[in-house]
Structures are given as structure tokens and as C-alpha cells.
Design a protein around this motif. Structure first.
Motif, PDB file in Angstrom:
ATOM      1  N   THR A   4       0.871  -1.228   0.022  1.00 62.12           N
ATOM      2  CA  THR A   4      -0.175   0.134   0.054  1.00 62.12           C
ATOM      3  C   THR A   4       0.786   1.267   0.146  1.00 62.12           C
ATOM      4  N   MET A   5       0.668   1.986  -1.036  1.00 58.95           N
ATOM      5  CA  MET A   5       1.398   3.373  -1.096  1.00 58.95           C
ATOM      6  C   MET A   5       0.590   4.394  -0.264  1.00 58.95           C
ATOM      7  N   VAL A   6       1.249   5.238   0.385  1.00 58.96           N
ATOM      8  CA  VAL A   6       0.507   6.216   1.056  1.00 58.96           C
ATOM      9  C   VAL A   6       1.113   7.588   0.662  1.00 58.96           C
ATOM     10  N   ALA A   7       0.362   8.465   0.118  1.00 56.33           N
ATOM     11  CA  ALA A   7       0.975   9.515  -0.312  1.00 56.33           C
ATOM     12  C   ALA A   7       1.089  10.620   0.669  1.00 56.33           C
ATOM     13  N   ALA A   8       2.160  11.296   0.663  1.00 60.35           N
ATOM     14  CA  ALA A   8       2.728  12.365   1.267  1.00 60.35           C
ATOM     15  C   ALA A   8       1.583  13.525   1.464  1.00 60.35           C
ATOM     16  N   ARG A   9       1.550  13.782   2.665  1.00 65.36           N
ATOM     17  CA  ARG A   9       0.680  14.918   2.968  1.00 65.36           C
ATOM     18  C   ARG A   9       1.047  16.257   2.179  1.00 65.36           C
ATOM     19  N   PRO A  10       0.311  17.116   1.738  1.00 66.76           N
ATOM     20  CA  PRO A  10       0.613  18.311   0.821  1.00 66.76           C
ATOM     21  C   PRO A  10       1.303  19.183   1.950  1.00 66.76           C
ATOM     22  N   MET A  11       2.548  19.882   1.696  1.00 72.66           N
ATOM     23  CA  MET A  11       3.076  20.838   2.840  1.00 72.66           C
ATOM     24  C   MET A  11       2.875  22.054   2.304  1.00 72.66           C
ATOM     25  N   VAL A  49      11.799  27.372   1.282  1.00 76.32           N
ATOM     26  CA  VAL A  49      11.456  27.074  -0.066  1.00 76.32           C
ATOM     27  C   VAL A  49      12.372  26.212  -0.895  1.00 76.32           C
ATOM     28  N   ARG A  50      13.546  26.474  -0.753  1.00 76.57           N
ATOM     29  CA  ARG A  50      14.786  25.999  -1.578  1.00 76.57           C
ATOM     30  C   ARG A  50      15.034  24.571  -1.098  1.00 76.57           C
ATOM     31  N   GLU A  51      14.564  24.350   0.467  1.00 78.05           N
ATOM     32  CA  GLU A  51      14.884  23.185   0.930  1.00 78.05           C
ATOM     33  C   GLU A  51      13.779  21.992   0.774  1.00 78.05           C
ATOM     34  N   PHE A  52      12.255  22.579   1.036  1.00 80.05           N
ATOM     35  CA  PHE A  52      11.354  21.738   1.049  1.00 80.05           C
ATOM     36  C   PHE A  52      10.289  21.919  -0.107  1.00 80.05           C
ATOM     37  N   ASP A  74       9.611  36.479  -6.532  1.00 84.60           N
ATOM     38  CA  ASP A  74      10.674  35.765  -6.487  1.00 84.60           C
ATOM     39  C   ASP A  74      10.767  34.393  -7.143  1.00 84.60           C
ATOM     40  N   LYS A  75      11.143  34.213  -8.180  1.00 81.87           N
ATOM     41  CA  LYS A  75      11.027  32.991  -9.053  1.00 81.87           C
ATOM     42  C   LYS A  75      11.475  31.712  -8.237  1.00 81.87           C
ATOM     43  N   ALA A  76      12.404  31.921  -7.268  1.00 81.64           N
ATOM     44  CA  ALA A  76      13.054  30.698  -6.543  1.00 81.64           C
ATOM     45  C   ALA A  76      11.854  30.329  -5.628  1.00 81.64           C
ATOM     46  N   PHE A  77      10.890  31.294  -5.422  1.00 83.79           N
ATOM     47  CA  PHE A  77       9.871  31.158  -4.260  1.00 83.79           C
ATOM     48  C   PHE A  77       8.554  30.473  -4.807  1.00 83.79           C
ATOM     49  N   VAL A  78       8.166  30.986  -5.893  1.00 86.85           N
ATOM     50  CA  VAL A  78       6.996  30.676  -6.498  1.00 86.85           C
ATOM     51  C   VAL A  78       7.024  30.724  -7.871  1.00 86.85           C
TER      52      VAL A  78
END
Length: 133
Positions: A4-11, A49-52, A74-78
Motif C-alpha cells: 500500500t502506497m501512502v501519499a505524502a501530505r501536502p506541505m 522553499v529551497r529545501e522543502f 521571487d522565481k525561486a519562491f513561486v
């Protein structure tokens, strides 16, 4: 044996410098099933944002080290299209013009507007008569 695959919760990233508001948002999102990362400024938000690479974010407009709206550029952000960015700004403008929101946080409780930091005791004083507690 079945796997059974459990989807990760949205962060969701919460960027808020008011501790009470940050704690409330964190708990509401966690209770709704989201994984939550929190920080209190733009510099730290960019690092998270860069890490997660969160799935979404709730961002305060006025931060101690900048404006939350600057993070949207900021393109790195969103990675947001011009149309999406314009839609976010339209919501902000409506809040400012229609509802006269000019401070963060701003709470609307039972038709009354409360601006600026509010203690837990202050929030209870407003809410308890409404809910009959």
C-alpha cells in the motif's frame, strides 16, 4: 503480499511574524491534514522553499525583513504566471479598498473588524460572548 502506497501530505509554508496568528494557522492546517513549515520572515521563507518546495503558502504582507508580496515576485519562491500574480494583487486591492484592510493581522469576527496584534485573552473576550462560552 500487497503493498500500500501512502501519499505524502501536502506541505504548506506559513510565513507570519505574529506568534499567535502563526500558531493558529499552523494548528488549523495541521488539523486539516497538511504538513506545515513555519517561519517569521522573508529570508527564512526563501531558505525553506529551497529545501522543502512546499505545495502552498500563507504569507503575511508585512514581515520584519520585507513585504510578503515581494516573495511572490521571487522565481525561486513561486513559479507564478503574470495572470496568477495579477489575481493575487486584485484580491489584495479588494481587501484594501472594499474592506479597508490596512494592517496585519486583520480579523473580521461577526461583522466587526479587529486590526493589529491581539492577545489570546483579547481574542477570547471577543469570541466568548458570540459562542456563548
Amino acid at each position: 503480499m500487497a503493498i500500500t502506497m501512502v501519499a505524502a501530505r501536502p506541505m504548506v509554508l506559513v510565513v507570519e511574524d505574529e506568534p499567535l496568528v502563526a500558531s493558529l494557522l499552523h494548528q488549523v492546517l495541521k488539523d486539516a491534514g497538511f504538513s506545515v513549515q513555519s517561519c517569521n520572515g522573508a529570508v527564512e521563507a526563501r531558505a525553506i522553499v529551497r529545501e522543502f518546495d512546499p505545495d502552498g503558502a500563507l504569507i503575511d504582507v508585512n514581515l520584519p525583513d520585507g513585504r510578503g508580496t515581494d516573495l511572490l515576485r521571487d522565481k525561486a519562491f513561486v513559479n507564478m504566471t503574470k495572470e496568477e500574480y495579477d489575481a493575487v494583487n486584485a484580491v489584495k486591492e479588494k481587501a484594501m479598498t472594499t474592506f479597508k484592510v490596512n494592517a496585519t493581522p486583520t480579523f473580521f469576527i461577526n461583522g466587526q473588524k479587529y486590526q493589529g496584534e491581539m492577545t489570546i485573552e483579547g481574542m477570547e473576550k471577543v469570541i466568548k460572548p458570540i459562542v456563548g462560552a
